[in-house]
Every structure is written in structure tokens, then in C-alpha cells.
Design an enzyme around this catalytic site. Structure first.
Site, PDB file in Angstrom:
ATOM      1  N   ASN A   9       0.866  -1.175   0.000  1.00 18.36           N
ATOM      2  CA  ASN A   9       0.000   0.000   0.000  1.00 18.36           C
ATOM      3  C   ASN A   9       0.907   1.232   0.000  1.00 18.36           C
ATOM      4  O   ASN A   9       1.496   1.569   1.025  1.00 18.36           O
ATOM      5  CB  ASN A   9      -0.893  -0.028   1.254  1.00 18.36           C
ATOM      6  CG  ASN A   9      -1.761   1.209   1.379  1.00 18.36           C
ATOM      7  OD1 ASN A   9      -1.778   2.058   0.499  1.00 18.36           O
ATOM      8  ND2 ASN A   9      -2.487   1.301   2.488  1.00 18.36           N
ATOM      9  N   LYS A  11       0.097   4.240  -0.256  1.00 21.58           N
ATOM     10  CA  LYS A  11      -0.575   5.391   0.386  1.00 21.58           C
ATOM     11  C   LYS A  11      -0.382   6.662  -0.455  1.00 21.58           C
ATOM     12  O   LYS A  11      -0.241   6.576  -1.672  1.00 21.58           O
ATOM     13  CB  LYS A  11      -0.095   5.540   1.840  1.00 21.58           C
ATOM     14  CG  LYS A  11      -0.272   4.227   2.632  1.00 21.58           C
ATOM     15  CD  LYS A  11      -0.142   4.391   4.119  1.00 21.58           C
ATOM     16  CE  LYS A  11      -0.339   3.038   4.812  1.00 21.58           C
ATOM     17  NZ  LYS A  11      -0.276   3.099   6.251  1.00 21.58           N
ATOM     18  N   HIS A  95      -9.655   0.980   4.675  1.00 18.33           N
ATOM     19  CA  HIS A  95      -8.404   1.167   5.423  1.00 18.33           C
ATOM     20  C   HIS A  95      -8.671   2.072   6.630  1.00 18.33           C
ATOM     21  O   HIS A  95      -9.467   3.005   6.550  1.00 18.33           O
ATOM     22  CB  HIS A  95      -7.328   1.778   4.523  1.00 18.33           C
ATOM     23  CG  HIS A  95      -5.962   1.716   5.146  1.00 18.33           C
ATOM     24  ND1 HIS A  95      -5.565   2.598   6.121  1.00 18.33           N
ATOM     25  CD2 HIS A  95      -4.939   0.847   4.963  1.00 18.33           C
ATOM     26  CE1 HIS A  95      -4.334   2.269   6.506  1.00 18.33           C
ATOM     27  NE2 HIS A  95      -3.929   1.214   5.817  1.00 18.33           N
ATOM     28  N   GLU A  97      -7.091   4.425   7.849  1.00 16.18           N
ATOM     29  CA  GLU A  97      -6.841   5.861   7.623  1.00 16.18           C
ATOM     30  C   GLU A  97      -8.055   6.506   6.959  1.00 16.18           C
ATOM     31  O   GLU A  97      -8.382   7.659   7.241  1.00 16.18           O
ATOM     32  CB  GLU A  97      -5.558   6.035   6.784  1.00 16.18           C
ATOM     33  CG  GLU A  97      -4.327   5.730   7.640  1.00 16.18           C
ATOM     34  CD  GLU A  97      -3.145   5.133   6.902  1.00 16.18           C
ATOM     35  OE1 GLU A  97      -3.123   5.164   5.655  1.00 16.18           O
ATOM     36  OE2 GLU A  97      -2.235   4.617   7.583  1.00 16.18           O
ATOM     37  N   GLU A 167      -5.323  -5.172  10.489  1.00 15.84           N
ATOM     38  CA  GLU A 167      -4.310  -4.137  10.714  1.00 15.84           C
ATOM     39  C   GLU A 167      -4.604  -3.419  12.025  1.00 15.84           C
ATOM     40  O   GLU A 167      -5.421  -2.488  12.055  1.00 15.84           O
ATOM     41  CB  GLU A 167      -4.334  -3.115   9.575  1.00 15.84           C
ATOM     42  CG  GLU A 167      -3.983  -3.682   8.218  1.00 15.84           C
ATOM     43  CD  GLU A 167      -3.380  -2.615   7.297  1.00 15.84           C
ATOM     44  OE1 GLU A 167      -2.269  -2.835   6.801  1.00 15.84           O
ATOM     45  OE2 GLU A 167      -4.011  -1.558   7.104  1.00 15.84           O
ATOM     46  N   GLY A 173       2.630   2.078  10.870  1.00 13.71           N
ATOM     47  CA  GLY A 173       3.599   3.171  10.788  1.00 13.71           C
ATOM     48  C   GLY A 173       4.333   3.451  12.084  1.00 13.71           C
ATOM     49  O   GLY A 173       5.023   4.462  12.203  1.00 13.71           O
ATOM     50  N   SER A 213       3.593  -2.282  10.321  1.00 15.38           N
ATOM     51  CA  SER A 213       5.047  -2.330  10.536  1.00 15.38           C
ATOM     52  C   SER A 213       5.687  -3.651  10.106  1.00 15.38           C
ATOM     53  O   SER A 213       6.610  -4.144  10.756  1.00 15.38           O
ATOM     54  CB  SER A 213       5.389  -2.001  12.001  1.00 15.38           C
ATOM     55  OG  SER A 213       4.962  -0.685  12.309  1.00 15.38           O
TER      56      SER A 213
HETATM   57  P1  13P Z   1       3.017   0.242   7.732  1.00 21.43           P
HETATM   58  O1  13P Z   1       3.559  -1.011   7.078  1.00 21.43           O
HETATM   59  O2  13P Z   1       3.753   1.480   7.291  1.00 21.43           O
HETATM   60  O3  13P Z   1       2.903   0.102   9.199  1.00 21.43           O
HETATM   61  O4  13P Z   1       1.525   0.446   7.162  1.00 21.43           O
HETATM   62  C1  13P Z   1       0.628  -0.608   7.229  1.00 21.43           C
HETATM   63  C2  13P Z   1      -0.572  -0.239   6.471  1.00 21.43           C
HETATM   64  O5  13P Z   1      -1.336   0.613   6.853  1.00 21.43           O
HETATM   65  C3  13P Z   1      -0.814  -0.947   5.200  1.00 21.43           C
HETATM   66  O6  13P Z   1      -2.090  -0.706   4.716  1.00 21.43           O
END
Ligand code: 13P
Length: 253
Positions: A9, A11, A95, A97, A167, A173, A213
Site C-alpha cells: 500500500n 498510500k 483502510h 486511515e 491491521e 507506521g 510495521s
Molecule cells: P506500515 O507497514 O507502514 O505500518 O503500514 C501498514 C498499512 O497501513 C498498510 O495498509
């Protein structure tokens, strides 16, 4: 036997040139993928066409979101048909976010899942608890509710056409991944919830990924868990050597 899925992803990152370069480097790093490992990269909407042009047929293209309507006056939204037209076969749905910053609800997630299934676009549906819910021991109830609401209207026979990513929001992150055994316990719970909604056989066919992560050093510990079928990778998917490294670690297992 479920295959392994590793999805990147990207982002809201990268210029056109950076996205093109990353796709090219991933392509060059992953020339001989075995049949039981599927790889997907999910760039921003504006990069989908350009990245698709760089990818071999062995690496799939995915988007990071989709709208449930087919066309019309929905300013700023993108439909399943449009995603298929630019070469997507996957799309991330719900997601955390988007749930947090865009106020995406479980009802919206459900509408998006149904639209994807109607158009043969494979959704990767994200669920997971935040830090506060984790501390209050609400992980099980939160994830159960998210899974039930996302899939309650999915027809029997269709559920094997979706992938799920667990997740935990606090792990995204943060550099602090979940303990693989804790992630495994939630993944088992998700499959139990699916068994309540669908047949046992169908629930066993759904791939459930871990995200948060993930990097080349910890990926093996997740995929070695019996019920974790791959990973949804954020930060590490933006560096070709790390994303390729993650896939190569899985190939060694
Ligand atoms: P990270 O791997 O940066 O923690 O992000 C995970 C994520 O949100 C994937 O959709």
C-alpha cells in the site's frame, strides 16, 4: 490450500517518476514468482495507469479505495469500472486511515465490498482496533463487528473472492508490529466470524493478512503462523529492496 498474498500500500506518496521507478525496481527484483505467492502493488489513483505499464502480468495492480456507484455525479470518486479499465484487479477497502480521516463507516465499507464483487474486482478489506480499544480489551468486539458489517450482505459463494487484512491501528507506521501470536489469535477470530456468516468450507478459503510495521526482518514470523496468509505492507513497500526482500523471505518458507 490458500495462496500467500503480499500487497504493498503506497498510500499518498511518490511523484509520477518515483512511482514509475519503484514499479520498475519491484519488477526487476521479482522475476520468478512461484505460483503460490501473489503480489499486488497499490499506488495512488494518479499513478495507476503509469505503474500498470511497468508491471509484468505476474504482479497485480490494486487501488487504495473505490466508490460503490458505477458512474454519474459523484465528484472526486472512482468506480470499479474505472479501476478495471486502468488495469486494477485488487482494491483496498476500509483502510483505517480512510475510516479515521474520511469518516468512512461500516455501511460504506459494505457497499464498496458489494460493488467490487459485482464487478469482479478483488477487495482487500481492512479491519483492526486502535490503541485505546486494545487497552480496554475491546479488540475482539471491534473486529467482530467490523467483519460482520462488512460481509453481512455478501452472497454465499462470493466470500472466497475477498481478502481481509487485520491491521491493528496502533501498529501502523509505528515500527511496533503486533506479536505474531497475538495477530494469529485475531486472524483465527476473524475466520470464526466468517464461519458464522458462511459455511465452514467457504470461510476456510478466505485469505487473511496481517498489516502494521511489516518489514523483511519480521515477515517470516507472521507468515509462519498457521492462519496468516500474507501481509499488507505500508512503509516498507515504498523501498523496492525492502518490498522485494519481504517477498523473497516468504519464498524461502
Ligand atoms: P506500515 O507497514 O507502514 O505500518 O503500514 C501498514 C498499512 O497501513 C498498510 O495498509
Amino acid at each position: 490450500m490458500r495462496s500467500i498474498l503480499i500487497a504493498g500500500n503506497w498510500k499518498m506518496n511518490l511523484t509520477v517518476e518515483e512511482a514509475r521507478r519503484l514499479a520498475l525496481d519491484v519488477r526487476q527484483g521479482l522475476t520468478n514468482l512461484p505460483e503460490n505467492i501473489e503480489v499486488v502493488v497499490c499506488p495512488s489513483f494518479v499513478h495507476l495507469s503509469g505503474v500498470n505499464f511497468q508491471l509484468p502480468s505476474s504482479i497485480n495492480l490494486g487501488a487504495q479505495d473505490v466508490f460503490w456507484k458505477s458512474n454519474g455525479a459523484y465528484t472526486g470518486e472512482i468506480s470499479c469500472e474505472q479501476l478495471l479499465d486502468v488495469g486494477c484487479s485488487y482494491v483496498i477497502v476500509g483502510h483505517s486511515e480512510r475510516r479515521e480521516y474520511l469518516k468512512e463507516t461500516d455501511v460504506m465499507v459494505s457497499s464498496k465490498v458489494l460493488a467490487c464483487l459485482k464487478h469482479d474486482l478483488r477487495p482487500i478489506v481492512c479491519v483492526g482496533e486502535n490503541k485505546e480499544e486494545r487497552e480496554k480489551k475491546l479488540t475482539e468486539s471491534k473486529v467482530t463487528q467490523q467483519v460482520e458489517l462488512a460481509f453481512k450482505d455478501v452472497k454465499s459463494g462470493d466470500i472466497a473472492k475477498v481478502d481481509i487484512a487485520y491491521e491493528p491501528i496502533w501498529a501502523i507506521g509505528s515500527g511496533e508490529a503486533a506479536e505474531p501470536s497475538d495477530a494469529e489469535a485475531v486472524v483465527i477470530l476473524i475466520r470464526q466470524v466468517l464461519k458464522g456468516l458462511f459455511s465452514e468450507k467457504e470461510a476456510e478459503q478466505v485469505r487473511i493478512l496481517y498489516g502494521g510495521s511489516v518489514n523483511p526482518q519480521n515477515i517470516a514470523s507472521f507468515v509462519l503462523e498457521k492462519d496468516i496468509d500474507g501481509a499488507l505492507v505500508g512503509g516498507s513497500s515504498l523501498k523496492a529492496n525492502e518490498f522485494v526482500g519481504i517477498v523473497k523471505q516468504v519464498m524461502k518458507i
